[in-house]
Design a protein around this motif. Structure first.
Motif, PDB file in Angstrom:
ATOM      1  N   ILE A 187       0.853  -1.197   0.000  1.00 18.08           N
ATOM      2  CA  ILE A 187       0.000   0.000   0.000  1.00 18.08           C
ATOM      3  C   ILE A 187       0.886   1.243   0.000  1.00 18.08           C
ATOM      4  CG2 ILE A 187      -1.749   1.303   1.252  1.00 18.08           C
ATOM      5  CD1 ILE A 187      -2.684  -1.362   2.459  1.00 18.08           C
ATOM      6  N   VAL A 188       0.702   2.110  -0.992  1.00 17.49           N
ATOM      7  CA  VAL A 188       1.483   3.343  -1.104  1.00 17.49           C
ATOM      8  C   VAL A 188       0.521   4.525  -1.172  1.00 17.49           C
ATOM      9  CG1 VAL A 188       3.180   4.625  -2.451  1.00 17.49           C
ATOM     10  CG2 VAL A 188       3.314   2.128  -2.346  1.00 17.49           C
ATOM     11  N   GLU A 189       0.743   5.528  -0.336  1.00 13.77           N
ATOM     12  CA  GLU A 189      -0.102   6.729  -0.317  1.00 13.77           C
ATOM     13  C   GLU A 189       0.587   7.869  -1.060  1.00 13.77           C
ATOM     14  OE1 GLU A 189      -0.619   7.323   3.836  1.00 13.77           O
ATOM     15  OE2 GLU A 189      -2.313   5.925   3.991  1.00 13.77           O
ATOM     16  N   GLY A 190      -0.205   8.762  -1.631  1.00 14.83           N
ATOM     17  CA  GLY A 190       0.355   9.904  -2.357  1.00 14.83           C
ATOM     18  C   GLY A 190      -0.709  10.939  -2.645  1.00 14.83           C
ATOM     19  N   GLU A 191      -0.521  11.711  -3.696  1.00  9.78           N
ATOM     20  CA  GLU A 191      -1.489  12.717  -4.132  1.00  9.78           C
ATOM     21  C   GLU A 191      -2.233  12.192  -5.362  1.00  9.78           C
ATOM     22  OE1 GLU A 191      -2.074  15.485  -2.522  1.00  9.78           O
ATOM     23  OE2 GLU A 191      -0.420  15.273  -1.088  1.00  9.78           O
ATOM     24  N   PHE A 192      -3.262  12.926  -5.786  1.00  8.45           N
ATOM     25  CA  PHE A 192      -3.993  12.556  -6.995  1.00  8.45           C
ATOM     26  C   PHE A 192      -3.283  13.149  -8.216  1.00  8.45           C
ATOM     27  CE2 PHE A 192      -7.207  11.827  -3.791  1.00  8.45           C
ATOM     28  CZ  PHE A 192      -7.869  10.703  -4.260  1.00  8.45           C
ATOM     29  N   LEU A 193      -2.027  12.768  -8.370  1.00  5.58           N
ATOM     30  CA  LEU A 193      -1.179  13.280  -9.435  1.00  5.58           C
ATOM     31  C   LEU A 193      -0.442  12.140 -10.118  1.00  5.58           C
ATOM     32  CD1 LEU A 193       0.396  16.276  -7.473  1.00  5.58           C
ATOM     33  CD2 LEU A 193      -1.365  16.446  -9.232  1.00  5.58           C
ATOM     34  N   GLN A 194      -0.088  12.344 -11.391  1.00  6.06           N
ATOM     35  CA  GLN A 194       0.666  11.330 -12.107  1.00  6.06           C
ATOM     36  C   GLN A 194       1.963  10.975 -11.397  1.00  6.06           C
ATOM     37  OE1 GLN A 194       1.334  11.119 -16.329  1.00  6.06           O
ATOM     38  NE2 GLN A 194      -0.235  12.671 -16.731  1.00  6.06           N
ATOM     39  N   ASP A 195       2.649  11.973 -10.880  1.00  6.66           N
ATOM     40  CA  ASP A 195       3.942  11.727 -10.244  1.00  6.66           C
ATOM     41  C   ASP A 195       3.840  10.770  -9.063  1.00  6.66           C
ATOM     42  OD1 ASP A 195       5.300  13.240 -12.041  1.00  6.66           O
ATOM     43  OD2 ASP A 195       5.557  14.992 -10.752  1.00  6.66           O
ATOM     44  N   SER A 196       2.711  10.784  -8.361  1.00  2.00           N
ATOM     45  CA  SER A 196       2.533   9.867  -7.234  1.00  2.00           C
ATOM     46  C   SER A 196       2.531   8.420  -7.708  1.00  2.00           C
ATOM     47  CB  SER A 196       1.235  10.178  -6.487  1.00  2.00           C
ATOM     48  OG  SER A 196       1.362  11.354  -5.738  1.00  2.00           O
ATOM     49  N   GLY A 197       1.817   8.161  -8.800  1.00  2.00           N
ATOM     50  CA  GLY A 197       1.791   6.811  -9.365  1.00  2.00           C
ATOM     51  C   GLY A 197       3.152   6.403  -9.902  1.00  2.00           C
ATOM     52  N   TYR A 198       3.831   7.359 -10.524  1.00  2.00           N
ATOM     53  CA  TYR A 198       5.166   7.100 -11.086  1.00  2.00           C
ATOM     54  C   TYR A 198       6.147   6.708  -9.971  1.00  2.00           C
ATOM     55  CZ  TYR A 198       9.589   8.135 -13.463  1.00  2.00           C
ATOM     56  OH  TYR A 198      10.860   8.054 -13.985  1.00  2.00           O
ATOM     57  N   ARG A 199       6.157   7.481  -8.895  1.00  2.00           N
ATOM     58  CA  ARG A 199       7.086   7.207  -7.785  1.00  2.00           C
ATOM     59  C   ARG A 199       6.735   5.902  -7.078  1.00  2.00           C
ATOM     60  NH1 ARG A 199       6.417  12.855  -6.994  1.00  2.00           N
ATOM     61  NH2 ARG A 199       4.854  12.439  -5.379  1.00  2.00           N
ATOM     62  N   ALA A 200       5.443   5.599  -6.992  1.00  2.00           N
ATOM     63  CA  ALA A 200       5.023   4.380  -6.289  1.00  2.00           C
ATOM     64  C   ALA A 200       5.594   3.128  -6.938  1.00  2.00           C
ATOM     65  CB  ALA A 200       3.496   4.308  -6.246  1.00  2.00           C
ATOM     66  N   MET A 201       5.769   3.152  -8.268  1.00  3.14           N
ATOM     67  CA  MET A 201       6.254   1.960  -8.958  1.00  3.14           C
ATOM     68  C   MET A 201       7.701   1.638  -8.627  1.00  3.14           C
ATOM     69  SD  MET A 201       3.694   0.660 -10.328  1.00  3.14           S
ATOM     70  CE  MET A 201       2.935   1.293  -8.821  1.00  3.14           C
ATOM     71  N   SER A 202       8.505   2.659  -8.375  1.00  4.07           N
ATOM     72  CA  SER A 202       9.904   2.415  -8.009  1.00  4.07           C
ATOM     73  C   SER A 202       9.977   1.596  -6.732  1.00  4.07           C
ATOM     74  CB  SER A 202      10.638   3.741  -7.817  1.00  4.07           C
ATOM     75  OG  SER A 202      10.678   4.462  -9.025  1.00  4.07           O
ATOM     76  N   PHE A 203       9.053   1.848  -5.812  1.00  4.90           N
ATOM     77  CA  PHE A 203       9.042   1.116  -4.545  1.00  4.90           C
ATOM     78  C   PHE A 203       8.407  -0.261  -4.705  1.00  4.90           C
ATOM     79  CE2 PHE A 203       6.577  -0.036  -0.738  1.00  4.90           C
ATOM     80  CZ  PHE A 203       7.634  -0.253   0.139  1.00  4.90           C
ATOM     81  N   VAL A 254       1.473   5.451 -13.028  1.00  2.00           N
ATOM     82  CA  VAL A 254       1.823   4.044 -12.807  1.00  2.00           C
ATOM     83  C   VAL A 254       2.301   3.410 -14.111  1.00  2.00           C
ATOM     84  CG1 VAL A 254       0.859   1.767 -12.291  1.00  2.00           C
ATOM     85  CG2 VAL A 254       0.337   3.704 -10.801  1.00  2.00           C
ATOM     86  N   LEU A 255       1.568   3.631 -15.191  1.00  2.77           N
ATOM     87  CA  LEU A 255       1.950   3.064 -16.486  1.00  2.77           C
ATOM     88  C   LEU A 255       3.313   3.594 -16.944  1.00  2.77           C
ATOM     89  CD1 LEU A 255      -1.410   3.191 -18.515  1.00  2.77           C
ATOM     90  CD2 LEU A 255      -0.330   1.199 -17.467  1.00  2.77           C
TER      91      LEU A 255
END
Length: 344
Positions: free
Chosen positions: A220-236, A258-259
């Motif tokens: 489970i990864v939390e972030g903002e409703f922004l593309q960058d949040s999904g992008y950063r989540a994938m690295s983890f 994320v994509l």
């Protein structure tokens, strides 16, 4: 010289008071008279004095939309654009203008809303978000101003709101992935103080519990409703030794990030990991691959919120609808979640 009500009345062959009643949509004015007077107004280029009108009618026939922060979230997320389109469409059909209000922080948000409502510049407000311990909601509720929340309030469940059943929607999204054979399912969430994040998290967790599947905090990864949040989540997430085979993502814009993150890490969707998202904005169907998404009826959410607010402004406490309206949702299944895994 500016055209006056008397000029309109003289050309239309009616009294100035009749013109005033047409302007205020008085029920005793016939449709024929109303059409005739409005045609004369258009011919003469007459525009009513809104300030003077509001002093007489005690209404500005304007509402405000309270925008979420940060601003980049609003203008980069098509969800909010479609929501505002629904609000503005209904407001215009009801003869209301729409103002936008925002602030850099909660204190500025309250100050901006106070100026609009205490200064009689608008009759009510629509909040495009719902969060815990919100000072804007507290201000509106304490001062008995008409307002509607898109979402729901944990602190004031009795206030007017229009929402999706986000718990059930997230349950359905997760259940779909489970039906495709996935047992390790992660969740890319939004800010934890927002009720939409909390509700979608709960639906995800409930589906895993009901299926007897493992729920790991690192999935489970939390972030903002922004593309960058999904992008950063994938690295983890994709660096985990026991990573998920599928993801529930809180928002379509986050899914685009994320994509992008998965592509840069050389992972393919749905071959290496499947995903389901929320909101079903137009671009979700046009992405590569097309994203499975929960359609929450964004336009309908905005339209209904505007309708509820204006009815409340016009009728006060004499309302005939429930204080909380739920807009139905449906799962749009596309390529991003269409790879089945073998059942154990």
């Amino acid at each position: 010289m500016a055209v006056t009500i008397k000029d309109v009345a003289k050309k239309a062959g009616v009294s100035p008071s009749t013109v005033s009643r047409v302007l205020s949509n008085h029920p005793r004015i016939s449709t024929q008279t109303s059409i005739k007077v409005k045609e004369i107004m258009e011919q003469l280029g007459y525009h009513p004095n809104i300030m003077a009108k509001s002093l007489v009618s005690k209404t500005t026939e304007s509402i405000c939309i309270i925008l979420p922060k940060p601003a980049e979230e609003l203008f980069s997320n098509l969800f909010f654009m479609e929501l505002i389109r629904g609000i503005v469409t209904q407001a215009n059909r009801s003869g209301y203008d729409v103002l936008l209000s925002s602030g850099a922080n909660e204190k500025e948000e309250v100050e901006a809303v106070a100026r609009l409502l205490k200064g009689r510049r608008v009759d009510g407000a629509i909040l495009l978000y719902s969060r815990n311990d919100d000072p804007v909601i507290e201000f509106l509720h304490a001062n008995n101003y008409p307002f509607v929340i898109v979402g729901r309030s944990n602190d004031h469940p009795d206030v007017l709101s229009v929402d999706t059943d986000n718990v059930q929607a997230a349950y359905d999204a997760t259940k779909h992935l489970i039906s495709m054979g996935h047992e390790r399912i992660g969740f890319v969430s939004g800010p934890p103080n927002l009720t939409v994040s909390q509700d979608r998290m709960k639906g995800y967790q409930d589906a895993l519990i009901d299926a007897g599947l493992e729920m790991r905090p690192e999935w489970i990864v939390e972030g903002e409703f922004l593309q960058d949040s999904g992008y950063r989540a994938m690295s983890f997430i994709m660096s985990l030794p026991n990573r998920p085979t599928a993801l529930v993502v809180v928002d379509d814009m986050v899914s685009f990030g994320v994509l992008r993150g998965l592509h840069e890490l050389n992972f393919k969707v749905p071959d290496d990991i499947c995903l389901v998202s929320f909101n079903n904005i137009t671009l979700s169907e046009l992405s590569t691959p097309p994203i499975s998404s929960i359609d929450i009826g964004i336009y309908h959410l905005g339209y209904t919120a505007s309708q509820m607010l204006i009815q409340n402004i016009q009728n006060g406490e004499d309302i005939t609808y429930q204080t909380r309206q739920i807009i139905p949702h449906r799962l749009m299944i596309r390529e991003s979640s269409m790879l089945s895994l073998p059942k154990r």
